[in-house]
Write a protein that holds these residues in place. Structure first.
Motif, PDB file in Angstrom:
ATOM      1  N   THR A 125       5.226 -21.155  12.405  1.00  0.00           N
ATOM      2  CA  THR A 125       5.691 -20.475  10.992  1.00  0.00           C
ATOM      3  C   THR A 125       5.382 -19.041  10.823  1.00  0.00           C
ATOM      4  O   THR A 125       6.110 -18.389  10.094  1.00  0.00           O
ATOM      5  CB  THR A 125       4.694 -21.414   9.823  1.00  0.00           C
ATOM      6  OG1 THR A 125       5.131 -22.748   9.861  1.00  0.00           O
ATOM      7  CG2 THR A 125       5.097 -20.806   8.316  1.00  0.00           C
ATOM      8  N   VAL A 126       4.317 -18.817  11.116  1.00  0.00           N
ATOM      9  CA  VAL A 126       3.857 -17.271  11.257  1.00  0.00           C
ATOM     10  C   VAL A 126       4.853 -16.542  11.961  1.00  0.00           C
ATOM     11  O   VAL A 126       5.075 -15.207  11.589  1.00  0.00           O
ATOM     12  CB  VAL A 126       2.363 -16.965  11.921  1.00  0.00           C
ATOM     13  CG1 VAL A 126       2.029 -15.768  11.855  1.00  0.00           C
ATOM     14  CG2 VAL A 126       1.446 -17.875  10.999  1.00  0.00           C
TER      15      VAL A 126
ATOM     16  N   ARG B 284      -3.828 -25.268   9.858  1.00  0.00           N
ATOM     17  CA  ARG B 284      -4.109 -25.478  11.116  1.00  0.00           C
ATOM     18  C   ARG B 284      -2.716 -25.964  11.962  1.00  0.00           C
ATOM     19  O   ARG B 284      -2.391 -26.735  11.556  1.00  0.00           O
ATOM     20  CB  ARG B 284      -5.269 -26.017  11.411  1.00  0.00           C
ATOM     21  CG  ARG B 284      -5.909 -26.128  12.811  1.00  0.00           C
ATOM     22  CD  ARG B 284      -7.014 -26.890  13.120  1.00  0.00           C
ATOM     23  NE  ARG B 284      -8.065 -26.272  12.273  1.00  0.00           N
ATOM     24  CZ  ARG B 284      -8.541 -27.179  11.178  1.00  0.00           C
ATOM     25  NH1 ARG B 284      -7.998 -28.218  10.722  1.00  0.00           N
ATOM     26  NH2 ARG B 284      -9.359 -26.498  10.189  1.00  0.00           N
TER      27      ARG B 284
ATOM     28  N   GLU C 154      -6.837 -18.682  11.295  1.00  0.00           N
ATOM     29  CA  GLU C 154      -5.898 -17.959  12.215  1.00  0.00           C
ATOM     30  C   GLU C 154      -4.502 -17.631  11.463  1.00  0.00           C
ATOM     31  O   GLU C 154      -4.124 -16.516  11.560  1.00  0.00           O
ATOM     32  CB  GLU C 154      -5.697 -19.037  13.424  1.00  0.00           C
ATOM     33  CG  GLU C 154      -6.948 -18.986  14.057  1.00  0.00           C
ATOM     34  CD  GLU C 154      -6.474 -19.986  15.380  1.00  0.00           C
ATOM     35  OE1 GLU C 154      -5.395 -20.430  15.582  1.00  0.00           O
ATOM     36  OE2 GLU C 154      -7.572 -20.444  16.192  1.00  0.00           O
ATOM     37  N   ASN C 155      -4.176 -18.653  10.805  1.00  0.00           N
ATOM     38  CA  ASN C 155      -2.485 -18.424  10.314  1.00  0.00           C
ATOM     39  C   ASN C 155      -2.502 -17.541   8.971  1.00  0.00           C
ATOM     40  O   ASN C 155      -1.648 -16.392   8.804  1.00  0.00           O
ATOM     41  CB  ASN C 155      -1.946 -19.494   9.970  1.00  0.00           C
ATOM     42  CG  ASN C 155      -1.639 -20.374  11.234  1.00  0.00           C
ATOM     43  OD1 ASN C 155      -1.325 -19.815  12.388  1.00  0.00           O
ATOM     44  ND2 ASN C 155      -1.885 -21.631  11.224  1.00  0.00           N
ATOM     45  N   THR C 156      -3.447 -17.837   7.966  1.00  0.00           N
ATOM     46  CA  THR C 156      -3.217 -17.243   6.469  1.00  0.00           C
ATOM     47  C   THR C 156      -3.560 -15.752   6.771  1.00  0.00           C
ATOM     48  O   THR C 156      -2.839 -14.908   6.006  1.00  0.00           O
ATOM     49  CB  THR C 156      -4.464 -17.689   5.651  1.00  0.00           C
ATOM     50  OG1 THR C 156      -4.366 -19.349   5.668  1.00  0.00           O
ATOM     51  CG2 THR C 156      -4.136 -17.459   4.300  1.00  0.00           C
TER      52      THR C 156
ATOM     53  N   ILE D 297      -0.333 -14.230   7.835  1.00  0.00           N
ATOM     54  CA  ILE D 297       0.881 -14.180   7.078  1.00  0.00           C
ATOM     55  C   ILE D 297       0.636 -13.226   5.660  1.00  0.00           C
ATOM     56  O   ILE D 297       1.475 -12.553   5.244  1.00  0.00           O
ATOM     57  CB  ILE D 297       0.564 -15.793   6.062  1.00  0.00           C
ATOM     58  CG1 ILE D 297       1.263 -16.727   7.247  1.00  0.00           C
ATOM     59  CG2 ILE D 297       1.702 -15.691   4.896  1.00  0.00           C
ATOM     60  CD1 ILE D 297       1.162 -18.019   6.736  1.00  0.00           C
TER      61      ILE D 297
ATOM     62  N   HIS E  69       0.195 -24.134  12.645  1.00  0.00           N
ATOM     63  CA  HIS E  69       1.552 -23.656  12.124  1.00  0.00           C
ATOM     64  C   HIS E  69       1.798 -22.193  12.578  1.00  0.00           C
ATOM     65  O   HIS E  69       2.096 -21.692  11.828  1.00  0.00           O
ATOM     66  CB  HIS E  69       1.518 -23.843  10.742  1.00  0.00           C
ATOM     67  CG  HIS E  69       1.672 -25.307  10.280  1.00  0.00           C
ATOM     68  ND1 HIS E  69       0.625 -26.079   9.826  1.00  0.00           N
ATOM     69  CD2 HIS E  69       2.723 -26.210  10.106  1.00  0.00           C
ATOM     70  CE1 HIS E  69       1.171 -27.440   9.370  1.00  0.00           C
ATOM     71  NE2 HIS E  69       2.429 -27.396   9.746  1.00  0.00           N
ATOM     72  N   ALA E  70       1.426 -21.852  13.808  1.00  0.00           N
ATOM     73  CA  ALA E  70       1.589 -20.645  14.408  1.00  0.00           C
ATOM     74  C   ALA E  70       3.018 -20.367  14.428  1.00  0.00           C
ATOM     75  O   ALA E  70       3.338 -19.128  14.359  1.00  0.00           O
ATOM     76  CB  ALA E  70       0.838 -20.785  15.810  1.00  0.00           C
TER      77      ALA E  70
ATOM     78  N   ASP F  56      -6.522 -21.028   6.267  1.00  0.00           N
ATOM     79  CA  ASP F  56      -6.849 -20.985   7.553  1.00  0.00           C
ATOM     80  C   ASP F  56      -7.194 -19.790   8.324  1.00  0.00           C
ATOM     81  O   ASP F  56      -6.215 -18.801   8.089  1.00  0.00           O
ATOM     82  CB  ASP F  56      -5.515 -21.748   8.352  1.00  0.00           C
ATOM     83  CG  ASP F  56      -5.714 -21.880   9.861  1.00  0.00           C
ATOM     84  OD1 ASP F  56      -6.500 -22.916  10.166  1.00  0.00           O
ATOM     85  OD2 ASP F  56      -5.345 -20.916  10.734  1.00  0.00           O
TER      86      ASP F  56
ATOM     87  N   ASP G 298       0.607 -22.814   6.097  1.00  0.00           N
ATOM     88  CA  ASP G 298      -0.238 -22.054   6.765  1.00  0.00           C
ATOM     89  C   ASP G 298      -1.454 -22.344   6.856  1.00  0.00           C
ATOM     90  O   ASP G 298      -2.326 -21.942   7.527  1.00  0.00           O
ATOM     91  CB  ASP G 298      -0.689 -20.642   5.574  1.00  0.00           C
ATOM     92  CG  ASP G 298      -1.530 -21.321   4.470  1.00  0.00           C
ATOM     93  OD1 ASP G 298      -1.281 -22.487   3.970  1.00  0.00           O
ATOM     94  OD2 ASP G 298      -2.373 -20.577   4.105  1.00  0.00           O
TER      95      ASP G 298
END
Length: 309
Positions: A280-281, A275, A124-126, A129, A277-278, A122, A273
Motif C-alpha cells: 500500500t505504501v 502491519r 513501519e508503514n504509518t 505514509i 501493508h508495505a 504502525d 497502514d
C-alpha cells in the motif's frame, strides 16, 4: 567635646547605613533578575504566573486546525476540518451534555476523494505514509486500533499534529470479541476513545467497524451508535490491499472502480497502514498522482462526509 563626639558617631552611623545599602543592592537586583528570568523561561509575564487555583480549560490549546466539540451547544461545526470532542462519552454524561452529533449539510463536490487508512498506527508503514502525504500537501483519515495506538502514541500524535483526521477502529480488531453484542462493540469504542484522548487530549467522533458494518451490525448497533454520538464511516472504493495484492494491482483496483462516476462526488477509498501493508505504501504515490491529475479535491472525513452509498 561632647558635640564633636556626637557628630562623629552620627557620621559613622550614616556611613555604615550607606555601606550596607551599597553592598545589598546588587543582591536585591540579582534576586529580582533571577525571578524575572524564571518567568520568562516558562513564557509568562510576571503578572500571569500560574496559581494553584487555575481553572480547568476545556478548549484544547493545540496548534491543530480542527473543529472541537466542547460544552457549548451553539458552537457550529467548521467545514473541511477533522472533528474531535473535548469530552468522552462518560464525561458528557456526567456533565449532562449533549451526545448527539450536530446537524450539518453533507458535502458533495464535483470531484472529491477521501483517502482512509485502517489498522494503524504502525511503526513501519504509518510514518512513511505521513511523509508521502506531507510531500503532496494533502490530508487523509486514519482509523486507528486502540491497542496499536497504546503501543505507538508518538505516531498517533504526529497524525493529529499534522492535521489529518483520526477515527476509532475498535480496541483489538478481534471479530469474535467485537461482535458478541452491541454492548461489547460500544465498550471497545469507548476504551479506544480513552486511549486516544490520553495521547492527544481529545477523542474522535467518527468510527469504522472492522470488516465493515454489513453482516455485523443489527439495529441495536445502529441505535447505540446514534444515541452516543458516533458516526459510522464505510467506504465505496476498496483498494483490495487486505489481500496479498502488489502495488500495481492495488492502484488498478482503485482506478477500475473509479469508472463509476457516481462516486466522484464522494469517493471514500479504503486502504490499510497496519502491519504487512508495505505494498500500500508503494502504491500510494501513484494513487495520489491519479487523483491529482484528474483535479480531485482531497478531504478528511468529518460530519460533512456523505454516506458511501
Amino acid at each position: 567635646m561632647n558635640n564633636t563626639s556626637r557628630f562623629f558617631h552620627t557620621v559613622c552611623g550614616l556611613s555604615a547605613i550607606c555601606l550596607l545599602l551599597l553592598v545589598s543592592s546588587p543582591l536585591a537586583l540579582l534576586a529580582f533578575a533571577d525571578f524575572n528570568s524564571s518567568a520568562s523561561v516558562i513564557g509568562l509575564p510576571l503578572e500571569q504566573a500560574p496559581s494553584q487555583s487555575t481553572a480547568i480549560n476545556t478548549s484544547p490549546n493545540q496548534n491543530v486546525d480542527a473543529y472541537y466539540i466542547n460544552e457549548n451547544p451553539d458552537n457550529p461545526p467548521t467545514a473541511a476540518k477533522p472533528v474531535y470532542d473535548v469530552f468522552t462519552v462518560e464525561e458528557r454524561q456526567a456533565r449532562g451534555l449533549v451526545l448527539e452529533v450536530p446537524k450539518v449539510s453533507q458535502y458533495y463536490g464535483e470531484k472529491v476523494v477521501y483517502l482512509t487508512f485502517d489498522d494503524g498506527p504502525d511503526p513501519e508503514n504509518t510514518p512513511v505514509i505521513l511523509d508521502i502525504l506531507k510531500s503532496n500537501s494533502i490530508k487523509a483519515t486514519f482509523f486507528v486500533v486502540g491497542n496499536e495506538a497504546e503501543k505507538y502514541p508518538d505516531i498517533l500524535r504526529r497524525i493529529y499534529q499534522e492535521g489529518h483526521a483520526i477515527g476509532n477502529h475498535s480496541y483489538n480488531h478481534v471479530y469474535r470479541d467485537l461482535y458478541q453484542s452491541a454492548n461489547s462493540y460500544i465498550a471497545q469504542l469507548r476504551h479506544t476513545d480513552d486511549v486516544i484522548k490520553k495521547a492527544i487530549g481529545v477523542r474522535p467522533r467518527i468510527s469504522r467497524a472492522p470488516g465493515g458494518s454489513a453482516g455485523s451490525f443489527t439495529k441495536e448497533y445502529w441505535g447505540a451508535l446514534n444515541k452516543l454520538g458516533y458516526i459510522e464511516v464505510g467506504w465505496n472504493i476498496s483498494s483490495g490491499d487486505a489481500s496479498s495484492a502488489k502495488a500495481n494491482r492495488i492502484l488498478n483496483n482503485i482506478v477500475s472502480q473509479m469508472e463509476n462516476k457516481n462516486l466522484w462526488s464522494h469517493a471514500i477509498v479504503l486502504m490499510h497502514d497496519g502491519r504487512g501493508h508495505a505494498e500500500t505504501v508503494k502504491a500510494l504515490t501513484d494513487i495520489i498522482k491519479y487523483y491529482k491529475e484528474r483535479k480531485f479535491e482531497f478531504r478528511v472525513v468529518n460530519f460533512e462526509t456523505p454516506a458511501p452509498w
